[in-house]
Design a protein around this motif. Structure first.
Motif, PDB file in Angstrom:
ATOM      1  N   THR A 188       0.851  -1.190   0.000  1.00 16.29           N
ATOM      2  CA  THR A 188       0.000   0.000   0.000  1.00 16.29           C
ATOM      3  C   THR A 188       0.883   1.235   0.000  1.00 16.29           C
ATOM      4  O   THR A 188       1.860   1.301   0.746  1.00 16.29           O
ATOM      5  CB  THR A 188      -0.919   0.014   1.233  1.00 16.29           C
ATOM      6  OG1 THR A 188      -1.777  -1.128   1.204  1.00 16.29           O
ATOM      7  CG2 THR A 188      -1.779   1.266   1.254  1.00 16.29           C
ATOM      8  N   VAL A 189       0.533   2.204  -0.843  1.00 15.56           N
ATOM      9  CA  VAL A 189       1.298   3.444  -0.929  1.00 15.56           C
ATOM     10  C   VAL A 189       0.336   4.627  -0.803  1.00 15.56           C
ATOM     11  O   VAL A 189      -0.672   4.692  -1.511  1.00 15.56           O
ATOM     12  CB  VAL A 189       2.067   3.545  -2.261  1.00 15.56           C
ATOM     13  CG1 VAL A 189       2.709   4.920  -2.402  1.00 15.56           C
ATOM     14  CG2 VAL A 189       3.132   2.475  -2.340  1.00 15.56           C
ATOM     15  N   GLN A 190       0.658   5.527   0.119  1.00 18.67           N
ATOM     16  CA  GLN A 190      -0.042   6.800   0.197  1.00 18.67           C
ATOM     17  C   GLN A 190       0.734   7.807  -0.647  1.00 18.67           C
ATOM     18  O   GLN A 190       1.854   8.180  -0.306  1.00 18.67           O
ATOM     19  CB  GLN A 190      -0.140   7.282   1.640  1.00 18.67           C
ATOM     20  CG  GLN A 190      -1.017   6.408   2.518  1.00 18.67           C
ATOM     21  CD  GLN A 190      -1.179   6.997   3.911  1.00 18.67           C
ATOM     22  OE1 GLN A 190      -0.543   7.981   4.261  1.00 18.67           O
ATOM     23  NE2 GLN A 190      -2.050   6.397   4.700  1.00 18.67           N
ATOM     24  N   VAL A 191       0.137   8.209  -1.736  1.00 14.59           N
ATOM     25  CA  VAL A 191       0.822   9.106  -2.662  1.00 14.59           C
ATOM     26  C   VAL A 191       0.725  10.536  -2.133  1.00 14.59           C
ATOM     27  O   VAL A 191      -0.374  11.072  -1.951  1.00 14.59           O
ATOM     28  CB  VAL A 191       0.207   9.016  -4.071  1.00 14.59           C
ATOM     29  CG1 VAL A 191       0.920   9.982  -5.021  1.00 14.59           C
ATOM     30  CG2 VAL A 191       0.304   7.591  -4.592  1.00 14.59           C
ATOM     31  N   LYS A 192       1.895  11.161  -1.875  1.00 15.22           N
ATOM     32  CA  LYS A 192       1.968  12.538  -1.407  1.00 15.22           C
ATOM     33  C   LYS A 192       2.899  13.332  -2.311  1.00 15.22           C
ATOM     34  O   LYS A 192       3.730  12.766  -3.024  1.00 15.22           O
ATOM     35  CB  LYS A 192       2.468  12.587   0.044  1.00 15.22           C
ATOM     36  CG  LYS A 192       1.532  11.924   1.046  1.00 15.22           C
ATOM     37  CD  LYS A 192       2.052  12.099   2.475  1.00 15.22           C
ATOM     38  CE  LYS A 192       1.105  11.476   3.478  1.00 15.22           C
ATOM     39  NZ  LYS A 192       1.566  11.660   4.880  1.00 15.22           N
ATOM     40  N   SER A 193       2.758  14.644  -2.239  1.00 17.67           N
ATOM     41  CA  SER A 193       3.619  15.519  -3.019  1.00 17.67           C
ATOM     42  C   SER A 193       4.877  15.855  -2.221  1.00 17.67           C
ATOM     43  O   SER A 193       4.826  16.059  -1.008  1.00 17.67           O
ATOM     44  CB  SER A 193       2.879  16.807  -3.372  1.00 17.67           C
ATOM     45  OG  SER A 193       3.741  17.699  -4.053  1.00 17.67           O
ATOM     46  N   LEU A 194       6.009  15.915  -2.909  1.00 19.68           N
ATOM     47  CA  LEU A 194       7.268  16.303  -2.277  1.00 19.68           C
ATOM     48  C   LEU A 194       7.562  17.786  -2.443  1.00 19.68           C
ATOM     49  O   LEU A 194       8.554  18.279  -1.915  1.00 19.68           O
ATOM     50  CB  LEU A 194       8.416  15.473  -2.860  1.00 19.68           C
ATOM     51  CG  LEU A 194       8.387  13.983  -2.496  1.00 19.68           C
ATOM     52  CD1 LEU A 194       9.496  13.243  -3.226  1.00 19.68           C
ATOM     53  CD2 LEU A 194       8.525  13.796  -1.004  1.00 19.68           C
ATOM     54  N   VAL A 195       6.692  18.498  -3.193  1.00 22.26           N
ATOM     55  CA  VAL A 195       6.830  19.950  -3.347  1.00 22.26           C
ATOM     56  C   VAL A 195       5.474  20.590  -3.101  1.00 22.26           C
ATOM     57  O   VAL A 195       4.427  19.939  -3.228  1.00 22.26           O
ATOM     58  CB  VAL A 195       7.351  20.328  -4.755  1.00 22.26           C
ATOM     59  CG1 VAL A 195       8.775  19.853  -4.946  1.00 22.26           C
ATOM     60  CG2 VAL A 195       6.439  19.773  -5.839  1.00 22.26           C
ATOM     61  N   ALA A 196       5.495  21.863  -2.752  1.00 21.05           N
ATOM     62  CA  ALA A 196       4.259  22.597  -2.499  1.00 21.05           C
ATOM     63  C   ALA A 196       3.844  23.363  -3.743  1.00 21.05           C
ATOM     64  O   ALA A 196       4.688  23.785  -4.549  1.00 21.05           O
ATOM     65  CB  ALA A 196       4.446  23.556  -1.327  1.00 21.05           C
ATOM     66  N   GLY A 197       2.530  23.536  -3.883  1.00 17.70           N
ATOM     67  CA  GLY A 197       2.032  24.305  -5.013  1.00 17.70           C
ATOM     68  C   GLY A 197       0.599  23.918  -5.337  1.00 17.70           C
ATOM     69  O   GLY A 197       0.059  22.934  -4.813  1.00 17.70           O
TER      70      GLY A 197
END
Length: 392
Positions: free
Chosen positions: A51-60
């Motif tokens: 299982t992977v929780q997809v998150k962003s590594l940058v803001a925007g």
């Protein structure tokens, strides 16, 4: 052959006056030898293989969503796009800083070359004037002037070398900033880290996304292959460990709905500790699940085969009765009377029970009508309706 009997007929025989007690009508069957698989049965739950929780590594701002909720995705598929403009500008700034540093490095190297040339000429002048001073041709002050000039140029060369080292260090720092800016820009495209099935979209287009925020953008479950997790009593742990040495034990998972469809898998994980609160150890079996029969969170009936008992004595399950002293079976002797045998049973398979002790192969056992029997009672095998299904 298995025969049937009626309670009504039995009662009529018992009320006849005089003579020996009537034979009790019973159904019988023969014990036989079979190869019986030894199974462990449990209720398991289906779990994603990963299982992977997809998150962003940058803001925007979130600009695009490039998949449908609840769809299958492959590793590397583009899922989201974050507004890349600020990261492109950061990359251009970092690249400009690198060009500036390269120019400064070239300038420092040119200064070093110039000062080295001047130092070489000053050293030669100082050497000539040293000879002239020894010959009393020039004054000592003139020699000291040329020697001081050479020493000053020598220190200039050292300063130039330090400036070159500083320029090179600054250049490396700004080149690292370029790589970081490129990395940040690449993070604006969020790709799937694995092949699996997406869940509900948790952040919609237009929302401001935080770098490594608390809320995932979407959760991806890998369901092919897939795990089934189940627990077995600690008393069976040694048998599981012995049976799994050198091979992967077969496991069958059967759905608990009306269809009772099943899937075949293999034991893959034995937990490294026994749960002290439940007295069980957790096991995991892996299933290819190409047909998507198993779904995360679903409960299934699990059967794991440890091995096979060869030449096991089996009888129909209904032949085994429970009494105050334990389990017993009525065995029909050659003189058509019955003997009560205490037995020890093993696993059940396809409506039959393994008899570990008390019954030999080929013996005739009573499968119906036991309530009317006692040790030594005469019986007769009768075909027809089972006891209690027909009136007097």
């Amino acid at each position: 052959m298995i025969f049937a009997v009626t309670t009504a007929a039995c009662k009529k025989e018992q009320v006849r006056a005089g003579g020996p007690p009537p034979a009790v009508p019973v159904t019988v069957a023969k014990s036989e030898l079979q190869a019986v698989p030894t199974d462990i049965r449990a209720v398991g739950s289906v779990e994603p293989y990963s299982t992977v929780q997809v998150k962003s590594l940058v803001a925007g701002p979130l600009m695009k969503v490039l998949f449908a909720e609840g769809s299958d995705v492959k590793a590397g598929d583009l899922l989201f796009e974050i507004d890349p403009r600020q990261y492109r500008e950061a990359l251009r700034q970092a690249q400009g800083a690198v060009k500036r540093d390269e120019a400064q490095l070239r300038q420092a190297e040119a200064n070093l070359g110039r000062d080295q040339a001047q130092l070489k000429n000053a050293d030669a002048d100082a050497a000539r004037y040293a000879e002239l001073v020894n010959e009393k041709i020039v004054s000592r002050s003139q020699y000291d002037q040329y020697k001081t000039n050479a020493d000053a140029l020598r220190e200039s060369v050292r300063a130039d070398q330090a400036a070159i080292e500083t320029a090179r260090a600054t250049l490396e720092t700004d080149r690292a900033a370029v790589e970081r800016a490129k990395l940040d820009l690449s993070y604006c495209e969020i790709r799937s880290p694995l092949s699996g099935r997406t869940g509900n979209l948790l952040v919609n287009v237009g929302n401001l996304v935080k770098a490594n925020g608390d809320t995932a953008l979407v959760v991806i479950n890998q369901i092919s292959p897939i795990f089934v997790s189940f627990g077995v009593p600690q008393q069976q742990f040694d048998a599981v460990r012995r049976s799994s040495q050198g091979r992967r034990l077969p496991v069958m998972a059967k759905l608990q709905d009306g269809d009772r469809k099943s899937a075949q898998g293999r034991l893959s994980v034995i937990d490294n500790t026994i749960d002290a609160t439940t007295g069980t150890i957790r096991l995991k079996a892996v299933f290819e699940n190409a047909d998507r029969l198993l779904w995360p969170g679903r409960f299934v009936d699990v059967s794991m085969t440890l091995g096979t008992i060869e030449n096991a004595v089996v009888v129909p399950s209904e032949a085994v009765q429970s009494g105050q002293k334990g389990l017993f079976i009525y065995v029909v002797k050659p003189d058509q009377t019955v003997d009560l045998r205490m037995v020890k049973t093993g696993p059940a398979v396809n409506g039959k029970l393994v008899i570990e002790s008390g019954i030999a192969n080929g013996e005739t056992v009573v499968t119906d009508g036991q309530l009317l029997l006692r040790p030594g009672a005469a019986v007769k095998a009768v075909s027809g309706v089972k006891t209690g299904e027909q009136g007097s």
